[in-house]
Design an enzyme around this catalytic site. Structure first.
Site, PDB file in Angstrom:
ATOM      1  NE  ARG A   1      -3.563  -2.350   2.636  1.00  0.00           N
ATOM      2  CZ  ARG A   1      -3.274  -3.526   3.176  1.00  0.00           C
ATOM      3  NH1 ARG A   1      -2.049  -3.720   3.708  1.00  0.00           N
ATOM      4  NH2 ARG A   1      -4.155  -4.512   3.194  1.00  0.00           N
TER       5      ARG A   1
ATOM      6  CE  LYS B   1      -8.065  -1.838   5.127  1.00  0.00           C
ATOM      7  NZ  LYS B   1      -8.583  -1.518   3.769  1.00  0.00           N
TER       8      LYS B   1
ATOM      9  CG  HIS C   1      -5.544   0.997  -3.760  1.00  0.00           C
ATOM     10  ND1 HIS C   1      -4.748   0.779  -2.646  1.00  0.00           N
ATOM     11  CD2 HIS C   1      -6.436  -0.025  -3.773  1.00  0.00           C
ATOM     12  CE1 HIS C   1      -5.149  -0.304  -2.018  1.00  0.00           C
ATOM     13  NE2 HIS C   1      -6.163  -0.823  -2.685  1.00  0.00           N
TER      14      HIS C   1
ATOM     15  NE  ARG D   1      -3.375  -3.763  -1.350  1.00  0.00           N
ATOM     16  CZ  ARG D   1      -2.747  -4.616  -0.556  1.00  0.00           C
ATOM     17  NH1 ARG D   1      -1.425  -4.686  -0.602  1.00  0.00           N
ATOM     18  NH2 ARG D   1      -3.418  -5.409   0.260  1.00  0.00           N
TER      19      ARG D   1
ATOM     20  CG  HIS E   1      -6.076  -9.333   0.274  1.00  0.00           C
ATOM     21  ND1 HIS E   1      -6.110  -9.877  -0.988  1.00  0.00           N
ATOM     22  CD2 HIS E   1      -5.945  -7.989   0.102  1.00  0.00           C
ATOM     23  CE1 HIS E   1      -6.016  -8.906  -1.880  1.00  0.00           C
ATOM     24  NE2 HIS E   1      -5.916  -7.761  -1.242  1.00  0.00           N
TER      25      HIS E   1
ATOM     26  CE1 TYR F   1      -6.851  -6.858  -7.033  1.00  0.00           C
ATOM     27  CE2 TYR F   1      -7.119  -8.159  -5.038  1.00  0.00           C
ATOM     28  CZ  TYR F   1      -7.005  -6.925  -5.661  1.00  0.00           C
ATOM     29  OH  TYR F   1      -7.051  -5.783  -4.917  1.00  0.00           O
TER      30      TYR F   1
END
Length: 382
Positions: free
Chosen positions: A211, A250, A315, A318, A341, A350
Site C-alpha cells: 500500500r 492495515k 491504488h 496494488r 488481505h 483478482y
C-alpha cells in the site's frame, strides 16, 4: 394535594391508577412516569402521554425493563459524548474518514433525531439523500453504526438499527482485474516518470503490492536484499491533528513481500548511503514522500493520458501485482500472504478462476465426448 390525588384516580372507572400512572385533565391523557438511573448515575424521570389506560400499563411495563432512560437523547448529543471513544479506537486515517462522514452526511440528516427513533427505514432514507461516492457513503454509515454500537452497550437503545439498513451499492461494474495495468503497460508507466526518487517509489508499489502508506514508512532495516524480501511492519498516516504518525499495517498484520528482479536496481539506488533507521524512499530533498505529494510531483493527470487510462488510481498499482501473480501461476494463499488481505474472499477478486469457468467447463465436456457431438450433429443434418 387534592388535585394530585384526583390525577391518581381513573376518571372512567373511579379506581386508583397504578403506580407511575396518572390522568392529566389538562391534556385529557394518561401520563406514564418512569424513574431510572441515567448515564451519569443520577435518578432521572421520563414522562409519556397515551390515550388509554391499557396503553399506559403496557408502556409502563415495557419502559421499566430498560436500565437507562436516555433513549430520548439525540444522535448529535450522543456523538459529542461518545466520539472520543470511537476516535481513540480506530486508526488516524479511519478517524478522519469518520469525521468527514459525520460532518457532511450523518449529522445534517440524522443529528437531530432521538436515538430511540432511529430505525433502519429512517437510516435508509438518509443514505438515499447522501451525496458522494459509494466509499464515502459507506464511511458515513460506518461511523453511524459505531455510534449506535456504543448506544447499545450503554443501554440507550436495544438494537443497532444501522446494521439492519441496506449498504450503498456501487453502480460500477468495473472489476479489480480490469483496473490493473498489464505487464506491457508497467514499463510505460515507469518511463513516464522523470524524477528517479518518485520513479523508485512507484516501482516499489507495482512490484511488491505494498500500500502507498506502507511504502512511505519503509525503512532500511525492513529490506533484506540478500534474501530478496521486504518486511512490511508499519504504515504512515496523517492524524486528526494533521501530524504524521506511523502505525501497524492495515489489519495489524506484518508480512513479507518479494523483491523481484526489476525492482532490485531501483531499490538499491534508493538505499544508497543510508543507515539502518533511515527511510528508503524520500523526495529529491530527502524529505518523506507520500501518495499525495507523489501524485502532484509526477503530474498524475498527464501520466494517465500517456497510458490512456483516465481512471487510473495509485491504488490500482496494488491491483496490478495481484493480477500478475495470479496470471503467473501463484496460489491464492501466496497472493493473500503477499498482499496482506484479511480474507481469501478479497484475494479471489483478482483471480481468473471464476471468469474462466465457462472455458474450463467446455473443455471438460469436450474431454468426455471428443468430436462425437459434432459428427452426430452433421449426421442429423444430412
Amino acid at each position: 394535594m387534592s388535585a394530585e390525588r384526583g390525577e391518581r384516580i381513573d376518571p372512567k372507572t373511579r379506581r386508583p391508577l397504578p403506580e407511575g400512572v396518572r390522568f392529566r385533565k389538562d391534556r385529557g391523557k394518561y401520563q406514564v412516569r418512569v424513574w431510572a438511573i441515567g448515564l451519569n448515575g443520577e435518578q432521572r424521570e421520563r414522562s409519556f402521554y397515551v390515550e388509554t389506560l391499557a396503553e399506559a400499563k403496557k408502556l409502563r411495563a415495557e419502559t421499566l425493563t430498560r436500565r437507562y432512560p436516555d433513549g430520548d437523547m439525540t444522535l448529535a448529543q450522543w456523538h459529542s459524548r461518545h466520539w472520543p471513544v470511537i476516535a481513540g479506537s480506530v486508526r488516524a486515517s479511519t478517524a478522519r474518514a469518520y469525521e468527514r462522514g459525520w460532518r457532511l452526511r450523518v449529522k445534517p440528516w440524522l443529528g437531530h433525531v432521538k436515538l430511540e427513533k432511529l430505525t433502519a427505514g429512517v437510516i435508509e432514507e438518509a443514505i438515499a439523500g447522501w451525496e458522494g461516492s459509494v466509499s464515502t457513503r459507506i464511511d458515513a454509515l460506518a461511523v453511524l453504526s459505531r455510534l449506535l454500537d456504543g448506544a447499545v452497550r450503554a443501554h440507550l437503545v436495544p438494537l443497532n438499527q444501522a446494521r439492519l439498513a441496506r449498504r450503498p451499492k456501487s453502480e460500477s461494474t468495473t472489476s479489480l482485474r480490469s483496473r490493473a495495468l498489464t505487464a506491457a503497460e508497467v514499463p510505460t508507466l515507469l518511463a513516464a516518470i522523470d524524477d528517479a526518487h518518485y520513479r523508485r517509489y512507484i516501482a516499489a508499489l507495482v512490484y511488491t503490492g505494498m500500500r502507498a502508506n506502507e511504502a512511505t514508512a519503509l525503512r532500511m532495516e525492513d529490506v533484506d536484499l540478500a534474501h530478496r524480501t521486504i518486511h512490511v511492519r508499519r504504515a504512515f498516516s496523517i492524524g486528526a491533528d494533521g501530524r504524521g504518525v506511523e502505525l501497524t499495517p492495515k489489519s495489524h498484520k506484518e508480512r513479507d513481500v518479494p523483491i523481484p528482479t526489476p525492482l532490485v536496481a531501483p531499490l538499491t539506488a534508493a538505499m544508497a548511503g543510508k543507515h539502518r533507521g533511515d527511510l528508503v524512499f524520500t523526495g529529491p530533498r530527502g524529505g518523506r514522500i507520500n501518495a499525495s505529494n507523489v501524485r502532484r510531483a509526477i503530474d498524475w493527470k498527464t501520466l494517465r493520458s500517456k497510458l490512456h487510462r483516465d481512471d487510473l488510481r495509485l491504488h490500482d498499482l496494488r491491483h496490478t501485482l495481484a493480477t500478475m501473480l495470479f496470471d503467473a501461476g501463484a496460489s491464492a494463499n501466496d497472493v493473500q500472504a503477499v498482499l496482506g488481505h484479511s480474507s481469501m474472499q478479497m484475494t479471489d477478486r483478482y483471480s481468473r478462476a471464476r471468469s474462466d469457468v465457462a472455458k474450463r467447463a467446455a473443455a471438460a465436456i469436450d474431454s468426455l465426448f471428443g468430436s462425437g457431438l459434432g459428427q452426430a450433429e452433421r449426421g442429423g443434418d444430412s
